[in-house]
Design a protein around this motif. Sequence first.
Motif: not given
Length: 77
Positions: A24-31, A50-59
């Motif tokens: 989850v942390a890697v997906c948030i960072f990549l987002g 912010l949009g990238g963080i939210l998309v990364g969190l969802a993924v």
Amino acid sequence: MNKKDRRDNPLFAAGLVGALGVQVAVCIFLGYWIGSSLGNRFGDAKGWSLGGILVGLAVGLLSAILLVKKVMEEADG
């Protein structure tokens, strides 16, 4: 003699929880990274980040759910 399953091991559970957190942390960072790159290119860096963080969190959460589902199905086996 009952052979002990690897899923009965508490270290397996600890490793799974750790792997889920890292995933989850890697997906948030990549987002965040992709969002900030797009923000620098198209403007409004805060919004894109912010949009990238939210998309990364969802993924990340979706992939964590799928991983837990796969492990639980193997346990039913």
